[in-house]
Write a protein that holds these residues in place. Structure first.
Motif, PDB file in Angstrom:
ATOM      1  N   VAL A 161      54.091  75.016  40.119  1.00 20.13           N
ATOM      2  CA  VAL A 161      54.351  74.966  38.680  1.00 20.13           C
ATOM      3  C   VAL A 161      55.605  75.775  38.402  1.00 20.13           C
ATOM      4  O   VAL A 161      55.770  76.892  38.906  1.00 20.13           O
ATOM      5  N   VAL A 162      56.502  75.175  37.636  1.00 16.01           N
ATOM      6  CA  VAL A 162      57.727  75.831  37.211  1.00 16.01           C
ATOM      7  C   VAL A 162      57.602  76.077  35.715  1.00 16.01           C
ATOM      8  O   VAL A 162      57.527  75.132  34.923  1.00 16.01           O
ATOM      9  N   ALA A 163      57.520  77.349  35.329  1.00 16.66           N
ATOM     10  CA  ALA A 163      57.367  77.714  33.923  1.00 16.66           C
ATOM     11  C   ALA A 163      58.746  77.863  33.285  1.00 16.66           C
ATOM     12  O   ALA A 163      59.598  78.594  33.802  1.00 16.66           O
ATOM     13  N   LEU A 164      58.936  77.156  32.173  1.00 16.70           N
ATOM     14  CA  LEU A 164      60.213  77.181  31.471  1.00 16.70           C
ATOM     15  C   LEU A 164      60.110  78.015  30.200  1.00 16.70           C
ATOM     16  O   LEU A 164      59.029  78.464  29.822  1.00 16.70           O
ATOM     17  N   LEU A 223      46.655  69.505  38.325  1.00 20.13           N
ATOM     18  CA  LEU A 223      47.739  70.430  37.981  1.00 20.13           C
ATOM     19  C   LEU A 223      47.298  71.383  36.882  1.00 20.13           C
ATOM     20  O   LEU A 223      47.512  72.612  36.979  1.00 20.13           O
ATOM     21  N   ASN A 224      46.697  70.876  35.828  1.00 18.34           N
ATOM     22  CA  ASN A 224      46.248  71.740  34.739  1.00 18.34           C
ATOM     23  C   ASN A 224      45.183  72.723  35.205  1.00 18.34           C
ATOM     24  O   ASN A 224      45.133  73.862  34.724  1.00 18.34           O
ATOM     25  N   ALA A 225      44.344  72.300  36.167  1.00 15.08           N
ATOM     26  CA  ALA A 225      43.355  73.224  36.718  1.00 15.08           C
ATOM     27  C   ALA A 225      44.037  74.360  37.470  1.00 15.08           C
ATOM     28  O   ALA A 225      43.685  75.535  37.312  1.00 15.08           O
ATOM     29  N   GLY A 226      45.025  74.012  38.301  1.00 15.74           N
ATOM     30  CA  GLY A 226      45.748  75.051  39.030  1.00 15.74           C
ATOM     31  C   GLY A 226      46.486  75.992  38.101  1.00 15.74           C
ATOM     32  O   GLY A 226      46.491  77.214  38.303  1.00 15.74           O
ATOM     33  N   ILE A 227      47.119  75.425  37.074  1.00 15.15           N
ATOM     34  CA  ILE A 227      47.807  76.246  36.078  1.00 15.15           C
ATOM     35  C   ILE A 227      46.830  77.191  35.389  1.00 15.15           C
ATOM     36  O   ILE A 227      47.119  78.380  35.190  1.00 15.15           O
TER      37      ILE A 227
END
Length: 280
Positions: A161-164, A223-227
């Motif tokens: 995940v790349v947080a912007l 992805l949302n679970a990992g985030i």
């Protein structure tokens, strides 16, 4: 052979606003090659096959295919397949539905009209190395100052995940899919004031997986679970929040995350859009 089939829209209470999954309900006896071929034919991000469980604790076994191959776990197929299983007469052995899949057993709970799965533990975590961040940032058409964090959040699929700096910037990104290559990249940005009419929406999410034939996935449970596991571990999100995904693709996916202190639940609505049979 005629087999029961449903196409289910996941993470939206309004049909065709979420992410569809094709579900073959009576998949027993299908060869691996037939499953893979049907997944390529549907050309959806995932196609699933419901099978009898091999674990006594499970209600059913699920195999999950993308157009490019099989996944050990994925979120929206888990919820859509549970919805199809219930709708075709499935009855859980216990209070919760238990799905057997490539990563083991996954619990699914019902909360009114919504389903939610317990986020699996991360099998890869920690910061993404600086060389990879530079490569991915360039492929996304971003500047280094646009990136506030980059973390591995793999829970089956090997997500980073790349947080912007903002949710608005997440929507503006136009990636170079060829340059992304085989990287599974999620984007995350905050909406500090929510969205118009939806103050509960805290984040914007996007997912790019060109290496398995899915350039951009409309709404992504794994992805949302990992985030969610990462954000909660770091104290960067409240115990309950909603993420938006699919906006750029004309979808209105809404992912509901709840940390009950024991498990992190990732859920949303599911709606059957197509029901019938498929000849496989």
């Amino acid at each position: 052979m005629s087999r029961r089939f449903q196409q289910v829209d996941v993470f939206s209470s309004v049909p065709i606003a979420g992410n569809p999954v094709a579900v073959v309900i009576d998949a027993e006896g299908l060869a691996d090659e037939a499953m893979a071929a049907f997944a390529r034919w549907t050309n959806l991000s995932e196609t699933t096959f419901l099978l009898p469980p091999t674990s006594a604790a499970a209600d059913y076994r699920l195999r999950i295919f993308t157009p490019g191959g099989e996944l050990p776990f994925a979120g929206h197929p888990t919820l859509g397949s549970a919805h199809a299983w219930l709708g075709s007469g499935g009855v859980p052995k216990g209070e919760r539905i238990v799905q057997e899949c490539g990563i083991g057993l996954v619990e699914i709970r019902r909360d009114g009209a919504e389903l939610a799965f317990a986020a699996p533990p991360l099998i890869r975590s920690g910061p993404v190395d600086s060389d990879t961040v530079r490569e991915v940032t360039a492929a996304l058409g971003l500047q280094p100052a646009d990136v506030v964090d980059a973390e591995w959040v793999a829970n089956g699929p090997d997500w980073m995940v790349v947080a912007l700096t903002s949710g608005d910037l997440v929507r503006e990104v136009t990636p170079d899919m060829a340059a992304l290559g085989t990287q599974n990249v999620g984007l995350l940005g905050a909406h500090p004031d929510g969205l118009p009419g939806e103050p509960e929406v805290a984040f914007e999410v996007r997912a790019f997986v060109p290496g398995i034939g899915v350039p951009e996935d409309p709404v992504t449970g794994s992805l949302n679970a990992g985030i969610a596991v990462w954000l909660r571990r770091e104290g960067k999100a409240p115990a309950d929040y909603v993420a938006a995904q699919g906006t750029v693709l004309g979808r209105a996916g809404r992912i509901h995350v709840t940390d009950d202190g024991t498990d992190i639940w990732v859920g949303g609505a599911a709606t059957t859009v197509i029901a019938g049979t498929v000849n496989l």
